[in-house]
Design a protein around this motif. Structure first.
Motif, PDB file in Angstrom:
ATOM      1  N   SER A  14       0.824  -1.218   0.000  1.00 16.33           N
ATOM      2  CA  SER A  14       0.000   0.000   0.000  1.00 16.33           C
ATOM      3  C   SER A  14       0.856   1.266   0.000  1.00 16.33           C
ATOM      4  N   ILE A  58      -6.811   3.886   3.622  1.00 15.04           N
ATOM      5  CA  ILE A  58      -7.598   2.709   3.246  1.00 15.04           C
ATOM      6  C   ILE A  58      -8.967   2.774   3.911  1.00 15.04           C
ATOM      7  N   LYS A  59     -10.026   2.643   3.100  1.00 13.93           N
ATOM      8  CA  LYS A  59     -11.401   2.687   3.622  1.00 13.93           C
ATOM      9  C   LYS A  59     -11.936   1.256   3.698  1.00 13.93           C
ATOM     10  N   ILE A 102     -14.614  -1.795   1.067  1.00 15.25           N
ATOM     11  CA  ILE A 102     -13.944  -3.072   0.802  1.00 15.25           C
ATOM     12  C   ILE A 102     -14.797  -4.231   1.302  1.00 15.25           C
ATOM     13  N   ASN A 107     -18.068   1.563  -4.765  1.00 10.68           N
ATOM     14  CA  ASN A 107     -16.648   1.353  -4.473  1.00 10.68           C
ATOM     15  C   ASN A 107     -15.956   2.540  -3.816  1.00 10.68           C
ATOM     16  N   MET A 146     -14.759   5.089  -5.206  1.00 12.89           N
ATOM     17  CA  MET A 146     -13.710   5.629  -6.070  1.00 12.89           C
ATOM     18  C   MET A 146     -14.341   6.577  -7.091  1.00 12.89           C
ATOM     19  N   THR A 191      -4.806   3.081 -11.055  1.00 12.10           N
ATOM     20  CA  THR A 191      -6.097   2.402 -10.920  1.00 12.10           C
ATOM     21  C   THR A 191      -6.700   2.079 -12.283  1.00 12.10           C
ATOM     22  N   PHE A 205     -11.305  -3.249  -7.842  1.00 18.55           N
ATOM     23  CA  PHE A 205     -11.525  -2.092  -6.969  1.00 18.55           C
ATOM     24  C   PHE A 205     -11.029  -2.376  -5.542  1.00 18.55           C
ATOM     25  N   SER A 208      -7.131  -2.383  -5.512  1.00 20.25           N
ATOM     26  CA  SER A 208      -6.660  -1.012  -5.750  1.00 20.25           C
ATOM     27  C   SER A 208      -6.939  -0.116  -4.549  1.00 20.25           C
ATOM     28  N   SER A 209      -8.061  -0.352  -3.867  1.00 24.50           N
ATOM     29  CA  SER A 209      -8.411   0.449  -2.690  1.00 24.50           C
ATOM     30  C   SER A 209      -7.437   0.228  -1.546  1.00 24.50           C
ATOM     31  N   PRO A 225      -4.807   3.607  -2.232  1.00 23.53           N
ATOM     32  CA  PRO A 225      -5.981   4.333  -1.726  1.00 23.53           C
ATOM     33  C   PRO A 225      -5.860   5.851  -1.921  1.00 23.53           C
ATOM     34  N   THR A 266      -8.636   9.663  -2.307  1.00 25.68           N
ATOM     35  CA  THR A 266      -9.980  10.247  -2.392  1.00 25.68           C
ATOM     36  C   THR A 266     -10.018  11.203  -3.572  1.00 25.68           C
TER      37      THR A 266
END
Length: 393
Positions: free
Chosen positions: A21, A27-28, A32, A128, A130, A167, A205, A208-209, A213, A215
């Motif tokens: 990461s 990270i959310k 996830i 997601n 994103m 992404t 997703f 990648s999240s 990560p 916003t």
């Protein structure tokens, strides 16, 4: 027991993604967890319910009919080259890509595909967490292809920071394009192809999240789709026919090279060490196969096929799988089949970097720099999908 192994598999996948990461604090977890639940529900729906069986049968029948139509054209041009009742791999599996490419072109020309891709992309962006652009790109990659998709967003390529570009490229490597889905269905069961297509979308997703990560601010999240140059209907048909034929030729050439190379390397290793290169890779990947739900007795052989996909491509691995599928249990066959349905291999790094570089040289160089990280993430997506499927098989 399978549920315990699946939980371990999920934890290992998430841990491996977490290690790579770029910003662990961002990270959310909520999106996830939601997407993992959606993956399990979709896998169960497609593989274990009457509705799913009917849906997949309908999709398989559609592709079966498409392949029949394609066979008419192939037979007209190449009839007599094969014995009665026999069709070489190139004619039976690869050349139908030409006709499927034409159908994609028609739906693109009629603005049906762009509408579907944008609508599904906007819906996915609500799930997601994103950006709209990232969500659209994932859907578009699955429909028009991993290199062609960047043409539809070329206006924004130069404006994207590296983390958003990653992404977009990760989505392109984690999915497969509709033009070759028919080819996959001739080698592995259609229900596994369809299931992998759907859950890989969310898997891309999820990984990648964790790995990448961030916003996206509302004012940065503008979805602009580049329209293709105005063409007449028959100009478009001709272009997509040639594009489909190029794909078939390229895949065929890669298969000739990779299959021959793998045979040579296996033989050299066997002569020197008394064990083939694929068997060595099988032992290396056996633990990964095990956490995916493959029984230990089948893990080494399954690991060899998984590794073959990574170092060559999914076609070579699927060919190998068809040769030994009788030796696998039905559950193992399903898990490995789902793992194979993606573009996660070394050659995809060059394909994606080249496609982006053709549109924006600076961004193409950026993609090349994080190429190995792309492959790492896309491979984790394949493992995640296989783990999810192991829960419902």
């Amino acid at each position: 027991m399978k549920y315990i192994i699946a939980i371990i598999g999920l934890l290992v996948v998430f841990a491996l993604a977490f290690v790579a990461s770029t910003n662990r604090k961002k990270i959310k977890t909520k999106p996830i967890i939601l997407m993992v639940v959606i993956q399990v529900l979709l896998a169960f729906l497609l593989l274990n319910t009457k509705f799913g069986l009917v849906l997949i049968k309908g999709i398989a029948d559609v592709f079966g009919k498409i392949l029949e139509y394609a066979a008419t054209g192939i037979s007209f041009v190449f009839g007599g080259l094969a014995n009665e009742g026999q069709m070489p791999f190139f004619l039976n599996v690869l050349l139908p890509i030409v006709f499927i490419s034409v159908l994609i072109g028609i739906f693109q020309h009629l603005k049906i595909l762009p509408f579907i891709m944008k609508a599904i992309g906007l819906l996915l962006s609500k799930i997601n967490g994103m950006g709209k652009l990232e969500s659209y790109n994932a859907v578009a990659s699955a429909m028009v292809g991993q290199s062609e998709v960047f043409i539809t967003v070329k206006k924004q390529l130069g404006q994207l920071p590296p983390h958003r570009l990653y992404t977009l490229c990760a989505s392109a490597m984690s999915t497969v394009s509709m033009s070759i889905v028919g080819a996959y269905m001739t080698m592995i069961e259609p229900r596994y192809v369809v299931t992998a297509l759907v859950i890989n979308l969310f898997g891309g997703f999820i990984i990648s999240s964790i790995i990448n990560p961030y916003t996206v601010e509302e004012n940065e999240d503008i979805l602009v789709i580049q329209d293709e140059e105005k063409q007449t209907f028959f100009e478009m048909i001709g272009e997509y026919i040639l594009d489909g034929f190029k794909v078939a030729i390229i895949v065929g050439a890669m298969l000739i090279g990779f299959v021959a190379l793998m045979a040579a390397v296996n033989n050299v290793f066997d002569l020197i060490f008394g064990i083939s290169f694929q068997e060595i890779l099988g032992y290396i990947f056996a633990p990964v196969a095990f956490i995916m739900g493959v029984p230990m007795a089948e893990a080494v052989q399954a690991g060899g096929i998984m590794a073959t996909k990574l170092v060559t491509n999914e076609f070579v691995a699927m060919i190998d799988l068809t040769k030994v599928q009788e030796e696998f249990s039905a559950r193992t066959l399903g898990i490995i089949s789902v793992f194979l349905v993606s573009f996660a291999n070394f050659s995809s790094i060059g394909i994606i970097a080249g496609a982006v570089k053709g549109l924006n040289e600076k961004q193409g160089n950026t993609v090349a720099k994080f190429g190995l990280k792309l492959l790492y993430g896309a491979t984790l997506v394949s493992v995640l999908s296989a783990v999810i499927v192991s829960v419902v098989l």
